[in-house]
Design a protein around this motif. Structure first.
Motif, PDB file in Angstrom:
ATOM      1  N   LEU A  79      53.617 -40.878  52.105  1.00  0.00           N
ATOM      2  CA  LEU A  79      53.547 -40.153  50.833  1.00  0.00           C
ATOM      3  C   LEU A  79      52.576 -38.980  50.846  1.00  0.00           C
ATOM      4  O   LEU A  79      52.592 -38.151  49.939  1.00  0.00           O
ATOM      5  N   ALA A 102      53.656 -35.371  49.883  1.00  0.00           N
ATOM      6  CA  ALA A 102      55.029 -35.384  49.362  1.00  0.00           C
ATOM      7  C   ALA A 102      55.162 -34.513  48.121  1.00  0.00           C
ATOM      8  O   ALA A 102      54.233 -34.362  47.337  1.00  0.00           O
ATOM      9  N   ASP A 144      66.542 -33.097  50.026  1.00  0.00           N
ATOM     10  CA  ASP A 144      65.548 -33.667  50.944  1.00  0.00           C
ATOM     11  C   ASP A 144      65.552 -32.878  52.254  1.00  0.00           C
ATOM     12  O   ASP A 144      64.497 -32.518  52.804  1.00  0.00           O
ATOM     13  N   TYR A 146      61.082 -34.223  43.523  1.00  0.00           N
ATOM     14  CA  TYR A 146      62.358 -33.571  43.202  1.00  0.00           C
ATOM     15  C   TYR A 146      62.215 -32.821  41.882  1.00  0.00           C
ATOM     16  O   TYR A 146      61.437 -33.218  41.019  1.00  0.00           O
ATOM     17  N   TYR A 153      65.953 -45.881  50.625  1.00  0.00           N
ATOM     18  CA  TYR A 153      64.659 -46.029  49.973  1.00  0.00           C
ATOM     19  C   TYR A 153      63.909 -47.215  50.575  1.00  0.00           C
ATOM     20  O   TYR A 153      64.518 -48.144  51.113  1.00  0.00           O
ATOM     21  N   CYS A 202      60.141 -42.926  44.908  1.00  0.00           N
ATOM     22  CA  CYS A 202      61.218 -43.285  45.845  1.00  0.00           C
ATOM     23  C   CYS A 202      61.367 -42.146  46.837  1.00  0.00           C
ATOM     24  O   CYS A 202      61.384 -40.977  46.437  1.00  0.00           O
ATOM     25  N   THR A 203      61.480 -42.479  48.101  1.00  0.00           N
ATOM     26  CA  THR A 203      61.718 -41.451  49.106  1.00  0.00           C
ATOM     27  C   THR A 203      62.580 -42.032  50.220  1.00  0.00           C
ATOM     28  O   THR A 203      62.550 -43.243  50.474  1.00  0.00           O
ATOM     29  N   ASN A 204      63.348 -41.172  50.864  1.00  0.00           N
ATOM     30  CA  ASN A 204      64.195 -41.631  51.960  1.00  0.00           C
ATOM     31  C   ASN A 204      63.361 -41.831  53.222  1.00  0.00           C
ATOM     32  O   ASN A 204      62.627 -40.928  53.635  1.00  0.00           O
ATOM     33  N   PRO A 256      58.250 -34.851  53.302  1.00  0.00           N
ATOM     34  CA  PRO A 256      58.840 -35.797  52.353  1.00  0.00           C
ATOM     35  C   PRO A 256      59.011 -35.237  50.941  1.00  0.00           C
ATOM     36  O   PRO A 256      58.135 -34.540  50.420  1.00  0.00           O
ATOM     37  N   ALA A 257      60.155 -35.557  50.358  1.00  0.00           N
ATOM     38  CA  ALA A 257      60.411 -35.302  48.942  1.00  0.00           C
ATOM     39  C   ALA A 257      60.537 -36.650  48.250  1.00  0.00           C
ATOM     40  O   ALA A 257      61.097 -37.595  48.823  1.00  0.00           O
ATOM     41  N   VAL A 258      60.015 -36.758  47.034  1.00  0.00           N
ATOM     42  CA  VAL A 258      60.024 -38.046  46.347  1.00  0.00           C
ATOM     43  C   VAL A 258      60.681 -37.952  44.978  1.00  0.00           C
ATOM     44  O   VAL A 258      60.503 -36.982  44.246  1.00  0.00           O
ATOM     45  N   SER A 313      59.219 -41.230  57.408  1.00  0.00           N
ATOM     46  CA  SER A 313      59.941 -40.384  56.468  1.00  0.00           C
ATOM     47  C   SER A 313      61.105 -39.745  57.222  1.00  0.00           C
ATOM     48  O   SER A 313      60.927 -39.232  58.324  1.00  0.00           O
TER      49      SER A 313
END
Length: 401
Positions: A374, A377, A197, A380, A266, A147-149, A296-298, A287
């Motif tokens: 991605l 990425a 993020d 977290y 998401y 999941c990523t914003n 990106p952070a996932v 992203s």
């Protein structure tokens, strides 16, 4: 006459044999509680998805009686002693052998001794997913989702956004006078994770674990505040921060109705956007840059094994996690194959790398963009977030408000 007399005992013997057949060997029960926070695309409270997963798995493993559970009433973020996860990962009758969890909790679950290490084949899932399930050199989960914003927008100019300032400028210019962004920053999980993020965007070369510690990073907060403030059209009223957009799909509906120029959330929230406006063309997606850059952070969701599930139970559980990791199973979930033909995809990011190289994802216009997002990425942190989230939230609210 004698021939007829002989045939009767034969029939009786056959009948007696059928009645004395031994009972079939009982199937071994296996309960799997899966992440309930995904789109119910078939509109049946996941009944068809549960049935399909059970049938597909049991076809290959007829000696196992699989019980799949999707239950939004189960709080799979509850880490309290005696709470939901403690019960599911316990040894009592209501326990499950496999539970799908957010790896933000993984370190806590491992420290409590509720889960056990698992084998994970290298290279099958995204590198960020591999990192997210590893603690002190051991793997504690089998990754399923990422999941990523992201930001969804109607303007192709969004592709040139490289930091929070350019994101807000582009969204303001897309349709002046409208709310630039609709999203939800409310909550002790949501606001701190959004800050992390933003921290990743601002410090792309540093370990994300540093973002959990106070004090807040002033450079990150300054950039992040621009995005948060862009939700507000009048002084003192911010629906993205005050809980207005926290429940159901209010923010998605605002974007679908063109009341906002962009939506942040998401990838799977596209399901609800299109549900609110089925005739809407597919939006642009990037992203979300929440800091001074874009990196990106996932989040990663993974299947964990109950520590009390050993021996044959553990073998059965591993058979199920392998089944859930297979591209065919990921296709089933991602593309809503449990629903009637034409059911909208769930737009969930899959941890399995092969998923993106196979049909239908290989030809899907959204999934191909997601895969590019991605690239590079980072996950977290899988330790220390749950116990620090409320302090982070309080500090952020003080700075942002």
């Amino acid at each position: 006459m004698s021939w007829r007399v002989l045939i009767i005992p034969a029939v009786l013997v056959l009948s007696a044999c059928s009645e004395s057949d031994p009972d079939p060997v009982p199937r071994r029960p296996l309960k799997a509680v899966l992440f309930p926070y995904i789109p119910d695309s078939a509109g049946d409270t996941f009944a068809s998805l549960e049935q399909r997963l059970e049938a597909d798995f049991e076809k290959a493993h007829p000696d196992i009686d699989l019980d799949v559970v999707f239950d939004a009433n189960l709080d799979v973020y509850d880490l309290d002693e005696g709470g939901t996860l403690n019960q599911l990962l316990g040894a009592d009758a209501g326990a499950a052998q496999v539970v799908e969890v957010d790896t933000l909790l993984l370190g806590s679950l491992a420290a409590k001794g509720w889960i056990q290490p698992v084998a994970l084949e290298a290279g099958v899932v995204h590198p960020a997913a591999e990192e997210a399930v590893r603690i002190a050199g051991e793997n504690y989960g089998v990754p399923t989702y990422l999941c990523t914003n992201v930001v969804y927008s109607r303007t192709s100019n969004i592709r040139s956004a490289t930091d929070s300032a350019s994101l807000v400028r582009i969204l303001r210019e897309a349709a002046p006078g409208k709310r630039p962004l609709a999203t939800n920053f409310d909550g002790s999980w949501t606001l701190p994770s959004s800050y992390i993020d933003a921290w990743a965007d601002t410090h792309p070369g540093d370990a994300l674990a540093r973002a959990i510690s106070l004090p807040l990073d002033s450079q990150t907060v300054g950039a992040f505040a621009e995005v948060v403030d862009s939700c507000s059209l009048e002084a003192g009223v911010n629906p993205c921060l005050d809980g207005t957009y926290a429940d159901n799909s209010v923010a998605e509906e605002a974007f679908a109705a063109e009341q906002a120029n962009g939506f942040m959330g998401y990838t799977e929230r596209l399901f609800y956007i299109l549900k609110a406006n089925p005739s809407m063309p597919l939006p642009e997606v990037i992203s979300v840059p929440l800091g001074t850059g874009s990196a990106p952070a996932v989040f990663v969701d993974a299947l964990v094994l109950n520590a009390s599930c050993t021996g044959t139970c553990a073998e059965d559980a591993r058979a199920f996690t392998s089944f859930m990791q297979a591209p065919e199973t990921r296709n089933l979930i991602a593309f809503s194959e449990d629903g009637p033909e034409g059911t909208r995809p769930r737009y969930l990011l899959q941890a399995n790398r092969a998923f993106y190289q196979r049909e239908p994802a290989r030809s899907d216009p959204m999934y191909q963009q997601y895969e590019a997002i991605l690239s590079g990425a980072r996950p977290y942190p899988n330790q220390h977030f749950p116990e620090n989230r409320k302090a982070l939230q309080a500090a952020l609210l003080e700075d942002l408000q």
